[in-house]
Design a protein around this motif. Structure first.
Motif, short mmCIF file in Angstrom:
data_model
loop_
_atom_site.label_atom_id
_atom_site.label_comp_id
_atom_site.label_asym_id
_atom_site.label_seq_id
_atom_site.Cartn_x
_atom_site.Cartn_y
_atom_site.Cartn_z
N ARG A 1 4.96 81.46 155.56
CA ARG A 1 4.80 82.63 154.68
C ARG A 1 5.05 83.89 155.49
NH1 ARG A 1 5.26 82.59 149.95
NH2 ARG A 1 3.71 84.11 149.43
N GLY B 1 4.81 79.29 137.64
CA GLY B 1 5.87 78.81 138.53
C GLY B 1 5.88 79.56 139.85
N ALA B 2 5.70 80.87 139.79
CA ALA B 2 5.63 81.66 141.02
C ALA B 2 4.40 81.28 141.83
CB ALA B 2 5.60 83.15 140.68
N ASP C 1 5.30 88.73 151.84
CA ASP C 1 5.15 87.86 150.68
C ASP C 1 3.68 87.58 150.40
OD1 ASP C 1 7.86 87.68 150.27
OD2 ASP C 1 8.07 85.79 151.39
N LYS D 1 5.15 78.02 143.61
CA LYS D 1 6.03 78.28 144.75
C LYS D 1 5.22 78.83 145.93
CE LYS D 1 9.96 81.14 146.06
NZ LYS D 1 10.87 82.18 145.62
N PHE E 1 3.12 76.03 147.41
CA PHE E 1 3.97 75.10 148.15
C PHE E 1 4.28 75.65 149.54
CE2 PHE E 1 8.32 73.98 149.45
CZ PHE E 1 8.15 72.62 149.66
N TRP E 2 4.70 76.91 149.61
CA TRP E 2 5.02 77.50 150.92
C TRP E 2 3.77 77.62 151.78
CZ3 TRP E 2 9.55 76.92 152.55
CH2 TRP E 2 10.65 77.04 151.72
N ASP F 1 1.78 88.43 146.95
CA ASP F 1 1.11 87.36 146.22
C ASP F 1 -0.36 87.66 146.00
OD1 ASP F 1 3.45 85.95 146.06
OD2 ASP F 1 2.97 84.61 147.72
#
Length: 70
Positions: free
Chosen positions: A29, A15-16, A33, A19, A22-23, A37
């Protein structure tokens, strides 16, 4: 130390990863982050999430074109 920081070596959930992908598709971004990531995301999850994102994007485009043509 903040609670949001991950332990070294800990992998992010799918899920992370979704996300983050998607961003990334939107191009929004933060550098911090991105660095978090890159340290925690599983490359296989990123590839799968990217393929899912591309399929959704193409599906939305096809639906919009069919709507516009009809």
């Amino acid at each position: 130390m903040t609670e949001n920081k991950r332990e070294p070596g800990r992998k992010a959930s799918f899920g992370a990863t979704m996300k983050a992908v998607f961003w990334s598709f939107l191009g929004i971004r933060k550098r911090s982050d991105y660095e978090k990531d890159s340290a925690s995301l599983n490359p296989v999850h990123v590839i799968i999430a990217g393929l899912i994102g591309v399929m959704l994007f193409i599906g939305v485009l096809v639906a919009l074109v069919k709507l516009a043509v009809s």
